[in-house]
Design a protein around this motif. Structure first.
Motif, PDB file in Angstrom:
ATOM      1  N   TYR A  37      -0.611  10.499  14.612  1.00  0.00           N
ATOM      2  CA  TYR A  37       0.711  10.916  14.144  1.00  0.00           C
ATOM      3  C   TYR A  37       1.686   9.734  14.072  1.00  0.00           C
ATOM      4  O   TYR A  37       2.485   9.624  13.135  1.00  0.00           O
ATOM      5  CB  TYR A  37       1.168  11.968  15.155  1.00  0.00           C
ATOM      6  N   PHE A  38       1.627   8.824  15.028  1.00  0.00           N
ATOM      7  CA  PHE A  38       2.666   7.803  15.176  1.00  0.00           C
ATOM      8  C   PHE A  38       2.354   6.539  14.366  1.00  0.00           C
ATOM      9  O   PHE A  38       1.256   6.378  13.837  1.00  0.00           O
ATOM     10  CB  PHE A  38       2.880   7.496  16.662  1.00  0.00           C
ATOM     11  N   SER A  39       3.329   5.634  14.301  1.00  0.00           N
ATOM     12  CA  SER A  39       3.284   4.523  13.348  1.00  0.00           C
ATOM     13  C   SER A  39       2.391   3.371  13.763  1.00  0.00           C
ATOM     14  O   SER A  39       1.973   2.580  12.909  1.00  0.00           O
ATOM     15  CB  SER A  39       4.709   3.988  13.127  1.00  0.00           C
ATOM     16  N   HIS A  52       0.873  -1.176   0.000  1.00  0.00           N
ATOM     17  CA  HIS A  52       0.000   0.000   0.000  1.00  0.00           C
ATOM     18  C   HIS A  52       0.905   1.218   0.000  1.00  0.00           C
ATOM     19  O   HIS A  52       2.095   1.126   0.321  1.00  0.00           O
ATOM     20  CB  HIS A  52      -0.881  -0.013   1.262  1.00  0.00           C
ATOM     21  N   ASN A  53       0.369   2.353  -0.371  1.00  0.00           N
ATOM     22  CA  ASN A  53       1.128   3.590  -0.213  1.00  0.00           C
ATOM     23  C   ASN A  53       1.538   3.789   1.243  1.00  0.00           C
ATOM     24  O   ASN A  53       0.887   3.281   2.162  1.00  0.00           O
ATOM     25  CB  ASN A  53       0.299   4.797  -0.659  1.00  0.00           C
ATOM     26  N   ALA A  54       2.604   4.551   1.454  1.00  0.00           N
ATOM     27  CA  ALA A  54       3.008   4.912   2.817  1.00  0.00           C
ATOM     28  C   ALA A  54       1.981   5.865   3.405  1.00  0.00           C
ATOM     29  O   ALA A  54       1.477   6.770   2.716  1.00  0.00           O
ATOM     30  CB  ALA A  54       4.382   5.563   2.802  1.00  0.00           C
ATOM     31  N   LEU A  55       1.645   5.668   4.686  1.00  0.00           N
ATOM     32  CA  LEU A  55       0.777   6.608   5.402  1.00  0.00           C
ATOM     33  C   LEU A  55       1.669   7.654   6.054  1.00  0.00           C
ATOM     34  O   LEU A  55       2.515   7.332   6.892  1.00  0.00           O
ATOM     35  CB  LEU A  55      -0.060   5.893   6.463  1.00  0.00           C
ATOM     36  N   VAL A  56       1.497   8.909   5.682  1.00  0.00           N
ATOM     37  CA  VAL A  56       2.390   9.999   6.082  1.00  0.00           C
ATOM     38  C   VAL A  56       2.086  10.412   7.529  1.00  0.00           C
ATOM     39  O   VAL A  56       0.959  10.271   8.017  1.00  0.00           O
ATOM     40  CB  VAL A  56       2.222  11.184   5.114  1.00  0.00           C
ATOM     41  N   TRP A  57       3.087  10.923   8.199  1.00  0.00           N
ATOM     42  CA  TRP A  57       2.934  11.344   9.599  1.00  0.00           C
ATOM     43  C   TRP A  57       1.753  12.280   9.790  1.00  0.00           C
ATOM     44  O   TRP A  57       1.114  12.303  10.846  1.00  0.00           O
ATOM     45  CB  TRP A  57       4.226  11.974  10.109  1.00  0.00           C
ATOM     46  N   GLN A  58       1.414  13.053   8.768  1.00  0.00           N
ATOM     47  CA  GLN A  58       0.304  14.003   8.867  1.00  0.00           C
ATOM     48  C   GLN A  58      -1.065  13.323   8.792  1.00  0.00           C
ATOM     49  O   GLN A  58      -2.081  13.952   9.091  1.00  0.00           O
ATOM     50  CB  GLN A  58       0.383  15.014   7.713  1.00  0.00           C
ATOM     51  N   ASP A  59      -1.108  12.068   8.382  1.00  0.00           N
ATOM     52  CA  ASP A  59      -2.363  11.381   8.100  1.00  0.00           C
ATOM     53  C   ASP A  59      -3.204  11.205   9.363  1.00  0.00           C
ATOM     54  O   ASP A  59      -2.691  10.790  10.412  1.00  0.00           O
ATOM     55  CB  ASP A  59      -2.038  10.013   7.489  1.00  0.00           C
ATOM     56  N   ARG A  60      -4.502  11.506   9.270  1.00  0.00           N
ATOM     57  CA  ARG A  60      -5.378  11.471  10.442  1.00  0.00           C
ATOM     58  C   ARG A  60      -6.419  10.358  10.389  1.00  0.00           C
ATOM     59  O   ARG A  60      -7.366  10.353  11.178  1.00  0.00           O
ATOM     60  CB  ARG A  60      -6.120  12.817  10.586  1.00  0.00           C
ATOM     61  N   ARG A  61      -6.282   9.396   9.492  1.00  0.00           N
ATOM     62  CA  ARG A  61      -7.350   8.408   9.302  1.00  0.00           C
ATOM     63  C   ARG A  61      -7.574   7.510  10.525  1.00  0.00           C
ATOM     64  O   ARG A  61      -8.616   6.875  10.632  1.00  0.00           O
ATOM     65  CB  ARG A  61      -7.083   7.548   8.062  1.00  0.00           C
ATOM     66  N   THR A  62      -6.601   7.435  11.415  1.00  0.00           N
ATOM     67  CA  THR A  62      -6.757   6.561  12.582  1.00  0.00           C
ATOM     68  C   THR A  62      -7.153   7.336  13.844  1.00  0.00           C
ATOM     69  O   THR A  62      -6.986   6.841  14.955  1.00  0.00           O
ATOM     70  CB  THR A  62      -5.463   5.769  12.836  1.00  0.00           C
ATOM     71  N   THR A  63      -7.706   8.521  13.664  1.00  0.00           N
ATOM     72  CA  THR A  63      -8.129   9.323  14.820  1.00  0.00           C
ATOM     73  C   THR A  63      -9.156   8.577  15.675  1.00  0.00           C
ATOM     74  O   THR A  63      -9.106   8.622  16.907  1.00  0.00           O
ATOM     75  CB  THR A  63      -8.698  10.671  14.351  1.00  0.00           C
TER      76      THR A  63
END
Length: 510
Positions: free
Chosen positions: A135-137, A98-109
């Motif tokens: 924010y974190f991995s 899959h594409n990398a999920l960037v540190w800015q990504d908020r989908r797991t809020t």
């Protein structure tokens, strides 16, 4: 005798840079290339890992050409990277699922809020030093394993992603691990990047079994954790690969720790702030992991081979340079250099405050549902006021963190070392000094993330003898001291908290 150098790959949020440094820490070669940003849903941010690897090869080749040297003249390679950005790839083919999920990504809020509802915040903070956040991995890896199957690249393997991960067929890592894997074939990360995953216990210096169970991340897919400056080396580049040479890969640091190292903040109390896409204020706290009571993160600063880990307190601000880019996106400016002239064309913002919470608010607020907000506008508001408000927001966010840092550490910062693209703006540097009431020191070499990773790699192979030699390389370009009365600075800052409160908890529909 042929001159030798150290190379640094600086893989950032918006692009990749390769720099060549000589023994004086001066730049001998430099190349940069942007990569694409993907926004599949509101609040989602992705990168293509294969594009990042192709871009990395291109800038390394171009940077060597710019320096006028051959690859064989590199004594070592260091890596620094956008932290927390997470990807999973096939161990055999090397292809991401899959594409990398960037540190800015908020989908797991939502997942983070579940952890909060389950009273797991202190449990996680106690192990990792981190405030649970999208924010974190950890939650990013969990999301990929749970959701990437329909989106993955074509594969002859039909097994579920989680089964493949358990069987050791998939590897997980941050961007440093991805680059090291492609350069050397080894699955390695350093302590600083491991400390940003929310899966690593920063006190025991090991992947945490309980956290791995919480997020369903099999230990088999995790990289080996090594010192940031590693005399045993992470590996060598393939002599039959794109470089055509066998170069030691010997150092890696997450970008903000790399900037701390490049700014020679080696002693307890030394502090720096990097102004990039976001801003990251770090203070070296020595061999003690100082816990924060004011919304900061406890993180690993660096580790050298055979030496104890050094820790840091960190204030992570998600949008500073990104706020300048937004001004360009909406055509208020043509380029970043315009901001100084436009901002100085007015004496104040006339009461306008801009909160650049485009991907939520980081330290010390930690609100993943906050969103960008402008308050205080009237019919008399012009673009000059909005541009000035954007620069002031960068300074105010830094003051938020600086005050929290002083409260947690008990150390008053008298000089803040700054770096990153935005510090080329003299107006911003002076504004920052005025707002936080601290001298600002801008170094001659402001690409300190690349310099720090070069230092880590060069120390590992003996290119530089010791830290004192690196301290001698650090030179000030310009210092900025507070010029306005303290009461004026306090008045400017006085309604910032009101504006922040209006930005909080906005994205309830996501």
């Amino acid at each position: 005798m042929t001159d030798t150098y150290v190379g640094a790959i600086d893989q950032g949020t918006t692009g990749t840079r390769f720099m060549v440094f000589d023994r004086d820490g001066q730049v001998a070669g430099n190349a940069y290339e942007k990569h694409e940003q993907f926004y599949p849903e509101p609040g989602w941010v992705e990168h293509d890992p294969l594009e990042i690897w192709e871009t990395t090869k291109a800038v390394v080749t171009a940077g060597l050409a710019d320096a006028g040297i051959e690859a064989e003249q590199l004594e070592a390679l260091g890596i620094t990277n956008q932290r927390e950005t997470t990807l999973v790839w096939d161990k055999d083919t090397g292809k991401p699922v899959h594409n990398a999920l960037v540190w800015q990504d908020r989908r797991t809020t939502d997942r983070v809020e579940q952890l909060q509802d389950e009273d797991k915040v202190e449990w996680i903070r106690g192990k990792t030093g981190l405030e649970p956040d999208a924010y974190f991995s950890a939650t990013k890896t969990e999301w990929i394993l749970d959701n990437a199957e329909p989106l993955k690249l074509q594969s002859h393997r039909a097994a579920d992603l989680r089964d493949r991960a358990e069987n050791g067929e998939l590897l997980m890592g941050t961007i440093d691990a991805w680059l090291i894997y492609n350069l050397t074939g080894n699955h390695v990360t350093d302590v600083t990047n491991a400390s940003r995953t929310m899966l690593y216990n920063v006190h025991e210096m090991a992947w945490d079994e309980e956290l791995l169970a919480e997020f369903g991340v099999p230990e088999a897919m995790l990289p080996e954790v090594r010192p940031s400056s590693d005399e045993n080396l992470y590996g060598h580049t393939d002599p039959d690969g794109f470089l055509g040479a066998e170069i030691p890969v010997a150092g890696a640091l997450g970008d903000q720790q790399a900037a701390l190292f490049g700014q020679t903040c080696f002693e307890e109390g030394d502090a720096k702030n990097t102004y990039g896409t976001g801003s990251f204020y770090l203070m070296n706290t020595g061999t003690e992991a100082v816990e924060s009571d004011h919304g900061l993160l406890t993180t690993i600063a660096f580790q050298r081979s055979g030496e104890p880990v050094r820790y840091a307190l960190e204030g992570s601000i998600f949008a500073t340079g990104a706020a300048i880019e937004w001004l360009e996106d909406v055509d208020l400016i043509n380029n970043a250099a315009q901001t100084a002239d436009l901002a100085s064309a007015v004496d104040s913002t006339d009461g306008v405050y801009l909160v650049p919470a485009f991907t939520g608010l980081g330290a010390p607020h930690w609100d993943g549902r906050a969103r960008g907000t402008i308050v205080g506008m009237t019919r008399g508001t012009r673009k000059e006021h909005i541009v000035r408000a954007t620069l002031e927001a960068i300074a105010y966010q830094t003051r938020d963190v600086a005050e929290a840092m002083e409260a947690d550490s008990g150390i008053e910062t008298t000089t803040l070392r700054v770096d990153g693209g935005a510090v080329k703006n003299d107006f911003l540097c002076q504004l920052q000094a005025d707002v936080i009431r601290t001298d600002i020191a801008r170094p001659e070499v402001d690409e300190t993330t690349a310099l720090g990773s070069a230092y880590a790699a060069g120390l590992a192979v003996g290119y530089w003898a010791d830290l004192d030699e690196l301290r001698e390389n650090w030179r000030v370009d310009r210092e900025f001291t507070p010029e306005i009365p303290v009461e004026d600075a306090d008045r400017m800052y006085s309604r910032w908290d009101d504006a922040v409160e209006r930005a909080k908890d906005w994205a309830q529909e996501e």
